[in-house]
Design an enzyme around this catalytic site. Sequence first.
Site, PDB file in Angstrom:
ATOM      1  N   LYS A  92     105.786  55.976  27.228  1.00  0.00           N
ATOM      2  CA  LYS A  92     106.652  55.778  26.058  1.00  0.00           C
ATOM      3  C   LYS A  92     106.041  56.377  24.804  1.00  0.00           C
ATOM      4  O   LYS A  92     106.763  56.925  23.976  1.00  0.00           O
ATOM      5  CB  LYS A  92     106.962  54.293  25.860  1.00  0.00           C
ATOM      6  CG  LYS A  92     107.856  53.770  26.963  1.00  0.00           C
ATOM      7  CD  LYS A  92     108.549  52.491  26.601  1.00  0.00           C
ATOM      8  CE  LYS A  92     109.604  52.215  27.656  1.00  0.00           C
ATOM      9  NZ  LYS A  92     110.349  51.016  27.472  1.00  0.00           N
ATOM     10  N   LYS A 126     112.587  57.424  36.360  1.00  0.00           N
ATOM     11  CA  LYS A 126     113.377  56.210  36.538  1.00  0.00           C
ATOM     12  C   LYS A 126     114.552  56.155  35.560  1.00  0.00           C
ATOM     13  O   LYS A 126     114.458  56.654  34.440  1.00  0.00           O
ATOM     14  CB  LYS A 126     112.480  54.969  36.395  1.00  0.00           C
ATOM     15  CG  LYS A 126     112.300  54.483  34.979  1.00  0.00           C
ATOM     16  CD  LYS A 126     111.780  53.058  34.953  1.00  0.00           C
ATOM     17  CE  LYS A 126     111.877  52.499  33.548  1.00  0.00           C
ATOM     18  NZ  LYS A 126     113.065  51.708  33.290  1.00  0.00           N
ATOM     19  N   LYS A 132     117.458  52.367  30.117  1.00  0.00           N
ATOM     20  CA  LYS A 132     118.559  52.222  29.154  1.00  0.00           C
ATOM     21  C   LYS A 132     118.222  52.814  27.797  1.00  0.00           C
ATOM     22  O   LYS A 132     119.112  53.026  26.985  1.00  0.00           O
ATOM     23  CB  LYS A 132     119.031  50.768  29.051  1.00  0.00           C
ATOM     24  CG  LYS A 132     117.999  49.756  28.627  1.00  0.00           C
ATOM     25  CD  LYS A 132     118.640  48.372  28.593  1.00  0.00           C
ATOM     26  CE  LYS A 132     117.687  47.292  29.062  1.00  0.00           C
ATOM     27  NZ  LYS A 132     116.399  47.207  28.345  1.00  0.00           N
TER      28      LYS A 132
END
Length: 333
Positions: free
Chosen positions: A114, A197, A200
């Site tokens: 991230k 993956k 959202k």
Amino acid sequence: MTRKRVLSGIKPTHDSFQLGNYLGAVKQWIELQQEHDAFYCVADLHALTVETDPALLHKRTLASAAQLLALGVDPERCTLFLQSHVAEHNQLGWVMECLAGFGEASRMTQFKDKSQKSGADRTVVGLFTYPMLQAADILLYQADYVPIGEDQRQHIELTRDLAGRFNSRYGRTFQLPEAYILKSGAKIYDLQDPTSKMSKSAGSMQGVIEIMDAPEVNAKKIKSAVTDTGREVRFDEKEKPGISNLLTIHSVLSGRSIAELESEFAGKGYGDFKAVVAEVVVEYFRPIRQRALEILEDESGLLALLHQGADKAALVAEKTLSEAYRNLGLVQR
Ligand code: ATP
Ligand code: MG
């Protein structure tokens, strides 16, 4: 016999859950609430690691709770609450930060992924420390099992390490939790990039099935999923990640085995196969989306339910925190 304790959470980082959230996590929440003492939260504090407009965060938090209810989370059978309603999460979170090593926290792959994606300037300290808050979320409830998707396994290992460390230094205080990961369908991949993956908060939503999206939108996304240049509908994650992902999705939603699907689609093209997968997905989520929209119309009803959940959760959380504080040597109030 006392029922085993379960805890899990989901971040309100988007208007809608994506398919992987359901197949990797929430589907198990619904099964587990039958036989276990389950605590489920909307992890709104974790959502703060991404800067979000306040009105949007508010809306997404309620939408997340509504989706959980629509998917089958049943407040009669479990404790459903918002993480920020139970202040002990932050309090134990600090304790966990004081137990975790800097090097240990730096090895978390979610942080690496991230922070790389958003760049150093936009990476907040909270993104680095969130696994310690997550450890607190779990340990507060003395959870035996934590139903999660494969992507979260490393954080549960960290939670176990921290719990073990606390127990050996300060006396047995926490139950060591175990990750509960469904064998089939545990990990769903992005339709446009079937090696990463589904998420959202992905940069592009083109490859993400959002359960609150209109049926036509999702059907279109599935029909334009990236596949290989071959023709055979066969499960092979290395050679055919796109087709394998679609086979997993169909299989978990329809309850039919991969082998059965492979033989049904033998000799048929990818186009036919994708059209069927689209149909399976759209029909599965049509009533769920409808139900979530209905729940959202009665905001005060939804809030009342979440307040009840918070009261139930706080009873357990207060007890664990005060024991942890006492064992640490903090003077009791
Ligand atoms: P974000 O991008 O904000 O991290 P997310 O889609 O990863 O969103 P989370 O709120 O982090 O969702 O995770 C909720 C649950 O869904 C977790 O248990 C996680 O393991 C599971 N999960 C998330 N993505 C997938 C996926 N692609 N396949 C299977 N499970 C998943
Ligand atoms: Mg995530």
